[in-house]
Design a protein around this motif. Structure first.
Motif, mmCIF file in Angstrom:
data_model
loop_
_atom_site.group_PDB
_atom_site.id
_atom_site.type_symbol
_atom_site.label_atom_id
_atom_site.label_comp_id
_atom_site.label_asym_id
_atom_site.label_seq_id
_atom_site.Cartn_x
_atom_site.Cartn_y
_atom_site.Cartn_z
ATOM 1 N N SER A 178 40.397 47.510 40.099
ATOM 2 C CA SER A 178 39.379 47.330 39.065
ATOM 3 C C SER A 178 38.158 48.141 39.440
ATOM 4 O O SER A 178 37.660 48.011 40.567
ATOM 5 C CB SER A 178 38.979 45.860 38.931
ATOM 6 N N ARG A 179 37.704 48.977 38.513
ATOM 7 C CA ARG A 179 36.422 49.680 38.727
ATOM 8 C C ARG A 179 35.381 48.841 38.004
ATOM 9 O O ARG A 179 35.200 48.927 36.794
ATOM 10 C CB ARG A 179 36.483 51.091 38.142
ATOM 11 N N LEU A 180 34.683 48.014 38.763
ATOM 12 C CA LEU A 180 33.786 47.011 38.197
ATOM 13 C C LEU A 180 32.550 47.653 37.584
ATOM 14 O O LEU A 180 32.031 47.182 36.556
ATOM 15 C CB LEU A 180 33.395 46.026 39.297
ATOM 16 N N ASN A 181 32.055 48.680 38.200
ATOM 17 C CA ASN A 181 30.895 49.451 37.726
ATOM 18 C C ASN A 181 30.901 50.755 38.517
ATOM 19 O O ASN A 181 31.868 51.036 39.246
ATOM 20 C CB ASN A 181 29.601 48.667 37.913
ATOM 21 N N LYS A 182 29.848 51.524 38.439
ATOM 22 C CA LYS A 182 29.863 52.813 39.134
ATOM 23 C C LYS A 182 29.924 52.636 40.643
ATOM 24 O O LYS A 182 30.507 53.446 41.349
ATOM 25 C CB LYS A 182 28.623 53.632 38.758
ATOM 26 N N ARG A 183 29.378 51.574 41.164
ATOM 27 C CA ARG A 183 29.296 51.364 42.602
ATOM 28 C C ARG A 183 30.540 50.730 43.204
ATOM 29 O O ARG A 183 30.841 50.967 44.367
ATOM 30 C CB ARG A 183 28.113 50.456 42.938
ATOM 31 N N GLU A 184 31.251 49.896 42.444
ATOM 32 C CA GLU A 184 32.249 49.014 43.045
ATOM 33 C C GLU A 184 33.664 49.279 42.541
ATOM 34 O O GLU A 184 33.891 49.451 41.332
ATOM 35 C CB GLU A 184 31.873 47.557 42.766
ATOM 36 N N PHE A 185 34.610 49.246 43.490
ATOM 37 C CA PHE A 185 36.008 49.503 43.177
ATOM 38 C C PHE A 185 36.837 48.563 44.036
ATOM 39 O O PHE A 185 36.800 48.670 45.268
ATOM 40 C CB PHE A 185 36.319 50.972 43.489
ATOM 41 N N SER A 186 37.566 47.650 43.437
ATOM 42 C CA SER A 186 38.303 46.646 44.207
ATOM 43 C C SER A 186 39.802 46.888 44.130
ATOM 44 O O SER A 186 40.313 47.453 43.161
ATOM 45 C CB SER A 186 37.963 45.241 43.711
ATOM 46 N N LEU A 187 40.490 46.444 45.166
ATOM 47 C CA LEU A 187 41.946 46.561 45.269
ATOM 48 C C LEU A 187 42.530 45.166 45.405
ATOM 49 O O LEU A 187 42.114 44.416 46.282
ATOM 50 C CB LEU A 187 42.319 47.408 46.489
ATOM 51 N N ARG A 188 43.496 44.827 44.572
ATOM 52 C CA ARG A 188 44.079 43.489 44.594
ATOM 53 C C ARG A 188 45.562 43.543 44.934
ATOM 54 O O ARG A 188 46.316 44.367 44.387
ATOM 55 C CB ARG A 188 43.881 42.781 43.255
ATOM 56 N N LEU A 189 45.950 42.645 45.856
ATOM 57 C CA LEU A 189 47.352 42.412 46.157
ATOM 58 C C LEU A 189 47.717 41.100 45.489
ATOM 59 O O LEU A 189 47.183 40.047 45.838
ATOM 60 C CB LEU A 189 47.590 42.306 47.669
ATOM 61 N N GLU A 190 48.583 41.137 44.511
ATOM 62 C CA GLU A 190 48.916 39.933 43.734
ATOM 63 C C GLU A 190 49.839 38.996 44.500
ATOM 64 O O GLU A 190 49.692 37.788 44.464
ATOM 65 C CB GLU A 190 49.558 40.323 42.412
ATOM 66 N N SER A 191 50.823 39.562 45.199
ATOM 67 C CA SER A 191 51.780 38.769 45.965
ATOM 68 C C SER A 191 52.117 39.566 47.225
ATOM 69 O O SER A 191 53.004 40.416 47.212
ATOM 70 C CB SER A 191 53.036 38.490 45.138
ATOM 71 N N ALA A 192 51.373 39.286 48.286
ATOM 72 C CA ALA A 192 51.450 40.120 49.483
ATOM 73 C C ALA A 192 52.842 40.101 50.113
ATOM 74 O O ALA A 192 53.515 39.055 50.165
ATOM 75 C CB ALA A 192 50.414 39.668 50.486
ATOM 76 N N ALA A 193 53.251 41.268 50.617
ATOM 77 C CA ALA A 193 54.526 41.426 51.305
ATOM 78 C C ALA A 193 54.283 42.031 52.682
ATOM 79 O O ALA A 193 53.304 42.764 52.866
ATOM 80 C CB ALA A 193 55.448 42.337 50.498
ATOM 81 N N PRO A 194 55.142 41.740 53.660
ATOM 82 C CA PRO A 194 54.948 42.302 55.012
ATOM 83 C C PRO A 194 54.809 43.824 55.021
ATOM 84 O O PRO A 194 54.095 44.368 55.873
ATOM 85 C CB PRO A 194 56.207 41.844 55.752
ATOM 86 N N SER A 195 55.441 44.521 54.079
ATOM 87 C CA SER A 195 55.340 45.980 54.012
ATOM 88 C C SER A 195 53.934 46.459 53.653
ATOM 89 O O SER A 195 53.631 47.660 53.780
ATOM 90 C CB SER A 195 56.335 46.533 52.982
ATOM 91 N N GLN A 196 53.106 45.543 53.217
ATOM 92 C CA GLN A 196 51.730 45.895 52.886
ATOM 93 C C GLN A 196 50.778 45.713 54.069
ATOM 94 O O GLN A 196 49.573 45.924 53.929
ATOM 95 C CB GLN A 196 51.256 45.092 51.672
ATOM 96 N N THR A 197 51.315 45.328 55.207
ATOM 97 C CA THR A 197 50.514 45.308 56.432
ATOM 98 C C THR A 197 50.070 46.730 56.739
ATOM 99 O O THR A 197 50.897 47.631 56.876
ATOM 100 C CB THR A 197 51.341 44.748 57.601
ATOM 101 N N SER A 198 48.780 46.944 56.818
ATOM 102 C CA SER A 198 48.264 48.298 56.952
ATOM 103 C C SER A 198 46.749 48.234 57.153
ATOM 104 O O SER A 198 46.145 47.158 57.153
ATOM 105 C CB SER A 198 48.580 49.099 55.680
ATOM 106 N N VAL A 199 46.152 49.406 57.315
ATOM 107 C CA VAL A 199 44.699 49.527 57.276
ATOM 108 C C VAL A 199 44.350 50.215 55.959
ATOM 109 O O VAL A 199 44.894 51.277 55.644
ATOM 110 C CB VAL A 199 44.150 50.346 58.458
ATOM 111 N N TYR A 200 43.465 49.581 55.203
ATOM 112 C CA TYR A 200 43.108 50.079 53.886
ATOM 113 C C TYR A 200 41.708 50.687 53.920
ATOM 114 O O TYR A 200 40.761 50.072 54.414
ATOM 115 C CB TYR A 200 43.161 48.947 52.865
ATOM 116 N N PHE A 201 41.608 51.903 53.397
ATOM 117 C CA PHE A 201 40.328 52.598 53.349
ATOM 118 C C PHE A 201 39.941 52.880 51.909
ATOM 119 O O PHE A 201 40.771 53.312 51.097
ATOM 120 C CB PHE A 201 40.397 53.923 54.111
ATOM 121 N N CYS A 202 38.673 52.681 51.655
ATOM 122 C CA CYS A 202 38.073 53.067 50.394
ATOM 123 C C CYS A 202 37.268 54.343 50.637
ATOM 124 O O CYS A 202 36.675 54.510 51.711
ATOM 125 C CB CYS A 202 37.174 51.940 49.894
#
Lengths: 112, 114
Positions: free
Chosen positions: B67-91
């Protein structure tokens, strides 16, 4: 297929021992090559952008160069604080230049 | 001189749980990005937002929403987390999509899915 390869994967240097890191690329329509430094537990920190073959950029002990097939990051007389992982990335195409392809990085360790 | 700020810095989830990673930038940049970084692999683009109100899929979008909430903010959502999503996330953010300016990164969220 567009690809970026960095070598070596890891490099151990004695303080003051100069060396070079390599970033070779196969992309169509290179628009720019970016070098980043990444410290453990941190995000990539921007160092340089190179746009065309023959271009060079310098910052302190670091010097980046670019040819039509590869880029080198030369480290002159490194210090322990230069220890980090160095990443390169390329942008390509006329538009949407922000879809970067990243290499896997070179982990540099400099010992006193 | 904050640049790109990500929260939280660390998170442990159980398989099937959901969560949202937050990102904000104060550089007045138009474009924002979410990447994941896994051992032995280069940074891979998950989603990006060229400008406020637009989002597009990157290289590895499956299992994520943004979701790009406004010009400043951008969020990432995991709806149903899975072990394969174990990682380091960078914006990251950049001035725009076409001027070939560098992207600037936050310090990441380290996410473990059990």
């Amino acid at each position: 297929e567009d690809q970026v390869t960095q070598s070596p994967e890891a490099l151990r240097l004695q303080e003051g021992e100069s060396s070079s890191l390599n970033c070779s690329y196969t992309v169509s329509g290179l628009r720019g090559l970016f070098w980043y430094r990444q410290d453990p537990g941190k995000g990539p920190e921007f160092l340089f952008t190179l746009y065309s073959a023959g271009e060079e950029k310098e910052k302190e002990r670091l010097k980046a160069t670019l040819t039509k097939k590869e880029s080198f990051l030369h480290i002159t007389a490194p210090k322990p604080e230069d220890s980090a992982t160095y990443l390169c990335a390329v942008s390509r195409g006329l538009y949407n230049t922000d879809k970067l392809i990243f290499g896997t990085g070179t982990r540099l360790q400099v010992f006193p | 001189n904050a640049g790109v700020t990500q929260t939280p810095k660390f998170q442990v989830l159980k398989t099937g749980q959901s969560m949202t990673l937050q990102c904000a930038q104060d550089m007045n940049h138009n474009s924002m990005y979410w990447y994941r970084q896994d051992p032995g692999m280069g940074l891979r683009l998950i989603y990006y937002s060229a400008s406020e109100g637009t989002t597009d899929k990157g290289e590895v979008p499956n299992g994520y929403n943004v979701s790009r909430l406004n010009k400043r903010e951008f969020s990432l959502r995991l709806e149903s987390a899975a072990p394969s999503q174990t990682s380091v996330y960078f914006c990251a953010s950049s001035a725009d999509r076409v001027s070939n300016q560098p992207q600037h990164f936050g310090d990441g969220t380290r996410l473990s899915i059990l």
